[in-house]
Scaffold this active site. Structure first.
Site, mmCIF file in Angstrom:
data_model
loop_
_atom_site.group_PDB
_atom_site.id
_atom_site.type_symbol
_atom_site.label_atom_id
_atom_site.label_comp_id
_atom_site.label_asym_id
_atom_site.label_seq_id
_atom_site.Cartn_x
_atom_site.Cartn_y
_atom_site.Cartn_z
ATOM 1 N N HIS A 35 10.960 26.869 -55.087
ATOM 2 C CA HIS A 35 12.382 26.815 -54.759
ATOM 3 C C HIS A 35 13.270 26.833 -55.988
ATOM 4 C CE1 HIS A 35 11.426 26.772 -50.677
ATOM 5 N NE2 HIS A 35 12.707 26.906 -50.419
ATOM 6 N N GLU A 69 2.769 41.242 -41.280
ATOM 7 C CA GLU A 69 2.484 40.545 -42.540
ATOM 8 C C GLU A 69 1.061 40.010 -42.578
ATOM 9 O OE1 GLU A 69 5.281 37.304 -43.041
ATOM 10 O OE2 GLU A 69 5.193 36.759 -40.932
ATOM 11 N N ASP A 97 3.904 38.098 -47.601
ATOM 12 C CA ASP A 97 2.672 37.591 -46.996
ATOM 13 C C ASP A 97 1.617 38.681 -46.854
ATOM 14 O OD1 ASP A 97 2.841 34.812 -46.603
ATOM 15 O OD2 ASP A 97 4.375 35.131 -45.078
ATOM 16 N N CYS A 137 11.241 43.516 -45.310
ATOM 17 C CA CYS A 137 12.068 42.385 -45.725
ATOM 18 C C CYS A 137 11.386 41.525 -46.783
ATOM 19 C CB CYS A 137 12.459 41.527 -44.515
ATOM 20 S SG CYS A 137 11.045 40.835 -43.664
HETATM 21 C C1 PEP Z 1 7.368 38.009 -46.142
HETATM 22 O O1 PEP Z 1 6.316 37.401 -45.910
HETATM 23 O O2 PEP Z 1 7.423 39.082 -46.749
HETATM 24 C C2 PEP Z 1 8.655 37.453 -45.679
HETATM 25 C C3 PEP Z 1 9.784 38.122 -45.815
HETATM 26 O O3 PEP Z 1 8.650 36.206 -45.149
HETATM 27 P P1 PEP Z 1 8.613 34.847 -45.994
HETATM 28 O O4 PEP Z 1 8.837 35.175 -47.427
HETATM 29 O O5 PEP Z 1 9.672 33.998 -45.405
HETATM 30 O O6 PEP Z 1 7.221 34.365 -45.695
HETATM 31 MG MG MG Z 2 6.210 35.844 -44.425
#
Ligand code: PEP
Ligand code: MG
Length: 597
Positions: free
Chosen positions: A195, A450, A474, A521
């Site tokens: 974080h 993912e 992920d 994303c």
């Molecule tokens: C990802 O896994 O790419 C994602 C966007 O989700 P997070 O980073 O929240 O796990």
């Molecule tokens: Mg994720």
């Protein structure tokens, strides 16, 4: 360079670049540097000494509360972290024990505090669970603050020259908030998804972490060049190197100003392919910034942060109000709300172990898992607690009348799981109809891709949903078996791994074969160096941290869709990331001068 002792002038050291940008400045060592000396006190001095300790704790608390106020208005979701540190100040393990040691051993407060800390460290070291062991970092951060109060120092003094580069073993996220205006920071520990790193990126402060021994080998006043994109740090550079980096820094500043002009232009390639550029958000308070930077929608709203910020499980009304606000502020742009996704790496959001209510329940759940990243997280947790899941879905559907809603399910790993989810959704919709509560029946439903099994099943899944969103953070972690938060394997976390590109290609093909949209994303969506590859692979939308949006739009406008498609086809034939990088470099020299990979 010697293997220990101060770095030689001109040394280059490599760490993990977690927040981009070049910073040049003098090192400012933020550790208090107090080696507690033992002083034996007389009986009549003990009361005063205990009072001195209480006063240092009270001053620390007051400063933290001040920081918390700043957090509340800028990054509301992180204010809970500061709350956690405030609670730790009064924890019996440190507070009562230090007072006890002063009285029992007739010693000074600094010595007693150091001893109390060592005892806590020993306790933590004996715990098998690595997550709980890591919580000692927070105890250390809090104790450091009390030490600063004894010394009359502040870990981040207000009066220092803003061009300093702060150096510490570690910084708490609240320290980063107070760093606005500083050039950058270096730490010994950390990873890209900690974080502290996320807050640094949010605030645009260049940073390199994972620099082993840096606090012992850099001296206050050393001239430091920090390249937060490359993870490179240069100590006391010669005049020529300094000049080159000053020039690069100026170029970067010009680049930021120049690309800002692209924020509100269409994200369209030179041959007319229109794609969507959207923002990843953790809280409603970030919407304004996302719109300013030109987001054409919210591609990922990480809804779990709302739960983490609450003392208890947030009720339907709070969720509804938040989603309604989110949708109305962004209308007519689409807003993709991801259902509760927590567990694994996100445990680091609060490491105090003192959380109560819903958050406490969650933490207890996760800390009992040997492999939380593979455990009861994301959609698995939602299906395990269908009442909580239904409440969230009901709040989202009610809010759907106020904008354009898309609901995204994380970590889907099989078709059966998706069907179970759809049953819960159908039940909630039926109940809303029965209750006469309106909702938009054009809401679109999607899954995050993912997990490798979802890639393999993408053609089947695509027939059952309205859109895909690829979560490469992920997907890379699970397919390459690389813990995304572990600095020791960070060098293996490779978005250009041929397996990763082929998986993305396969998912796009499956989605388009079924006539649905597919976006991305994960963090790689916001990096210019990957944009031509992702665009060439055929993604329809790109969701990223808001600050990255103008530069990505600019890249899209400079790209030719037909040309990057041919590039992607060539890359899919490569069998190593070395070969992929070489091909990309050749291509970039011709099409994007200055872009490196
Ligand atoms: C990802 O896994 O790419 C994602 C966007 O989700 P997070 O980073 O929240 O796990
Ligand atoms: Mg994720």
């Amino acid at each position: 360079m010697t293997s220990s002792g101060p770095y030689e002038n001109g040394s280059t050291i490599m760490g993990i670049g977690v927040s981009p940008g070049i910073a040049i400045g003098r090192a400012f060592m933020t550790e208090p540097g107090i080696s507690a000396k033992k002083i034996i006190l007389s009986d009549d001095q003990l009361g005063y000494e205990q009072e001195r300790f209480r006063a240092a704790v009270a001053r620390t608390e007051e400063k933290l509360r001040h920081v918390r106020e700043q957090f509340a208005s800028v990054l509301a979701d992180y204010a809970t972290l500061v709350d956690a540190h405030i609670l730790m100040l009064r924890d019996g393990m440190i507070f009562d024990r230090t007072l006890g040691i002063i009285g029992a051993e007739k010693v000074n407060a600094e010595w007693a505090l150091e001893k109390a800390l060592r005892l806590v460290e020993d306790l933590f070291a004996k715990v098998d669970d690595s997550y709980i062991r890591e919580r000692f970092t927070d105890v250390r951060q809090v104790v450091d603050r009390i030490f600063c109060e004894f010394a009359g120092a502040d870990k981040l003094p207000e009066a220092i020259d803003e061009k300093v580069i702060l150096v510490s073993r570690d910084f708490a996220p609240e320290d980063i908030l107070r760093m606005r205006g500083r050039a950058g920071f270096l730490t010994e520990v950390g990873g890209e998804t900690s974080h502290t790193s996320i807050v640094a990126r949010t605030l645009g402060i260049p940073a390199v972490v994972g620099l082993k021994d840096v606090t012992g080998r850099v001296a206050g006043g050393d001239l430091v060049i920090l390249d937060g994109s490359a993870g490179r740090v240069i100590i006391n550079p010669g005049p020529e190197l300094l000049r080159q980096y000053e020039e690069r820094q100026q170029q970067q500043q010009r680049h930021v100003l120049e690309v800002a002009q692209y924020a509100h232009l269409r994200s369209e390639t030179s041959d007319g392919l229109l794609v969507r550029v959207e923002a990843n958000l953790e809280g409603v308070d970030e919407v304004k910034q996302a719109l300013e930077y030109g987001a054409g929608g919210i591609g990922l709203f990480r809804s779990e942060y709302l739960y983490l910020g609450c003392k208890d499980n947030p009720g339907e009304e709070l969720l509804f109000d938040t989603y309604k606000q989110l949708l109305s502020m962004n209308a007519p742009f689409p807003v993709t709300i991801r259902t509760f996704d927590i567990g694994g790496d996100k445990l680091s959001v609060d490491k105090t172990g003192k959380a109560s209510g819903f958050r406490g329940k969650m933490e207890k759940q996760w800390s009992s898992e040997a492999n939380p990243a593979l455990g009861l997280r994301a959609i698995r947790y939602c299906l395990h607690d269908p009442a909580m899941f239904a409440t969230q879905l009901r709040a989202m559907l009610r809010a759907s009348c106020f904008g354009c809603l898309r609901i995204l399910f994380p970590m889907i790993s099989s078709c059966c799981e998706l069907r179970q989810v759809k049953e819960v959704v159908a039940g909630v919709q039926e109940k809303l109809r029965g209750d006469g509560i309106p909702f938009d029946d054009r809401v679109r439903f999607g899954v995050m891709i993912e997990v490798p099994s979802a890639v393999a099943l993408a053609d089947t899944l695509a027939r059952e949903v309205d859109f895909f969103s690829i979560g490469t953070n992920d997907l890379i972690q699970y397919s390459l078996a690389i813990d995304r938060g572990n600095e020791l394997v960070a060098h293996m976390y490779d978005p250009l791994h041929p397996a990763v590109l082929r998986m993305i290609g396969q998912v796009v093909e499956s989605a388009h074969g079924a006539g649905i949209e597919v976006g991305i994303c994960g963090e790689m969506a916001g990096e210019e160096r990957y944009l031509p590859v992702l665009l060439g692979l055929g993604l329809d939308s790109f969701s990223m941290h808001p600050l990255a949006i103008p530069a990505i739009k600019r890249m899209i406008r400079q790209s030719n869709a037909a040309s990057v498609q041919r590039l992607a086809e060539r890359l899919l034939d490569c069998d190593s990331s070395l070969e992929i990088r070489k091909s990309l470099r050749d291509y970039y020299v011709r099409h994007y001068p200055g872009l490196t990979v």
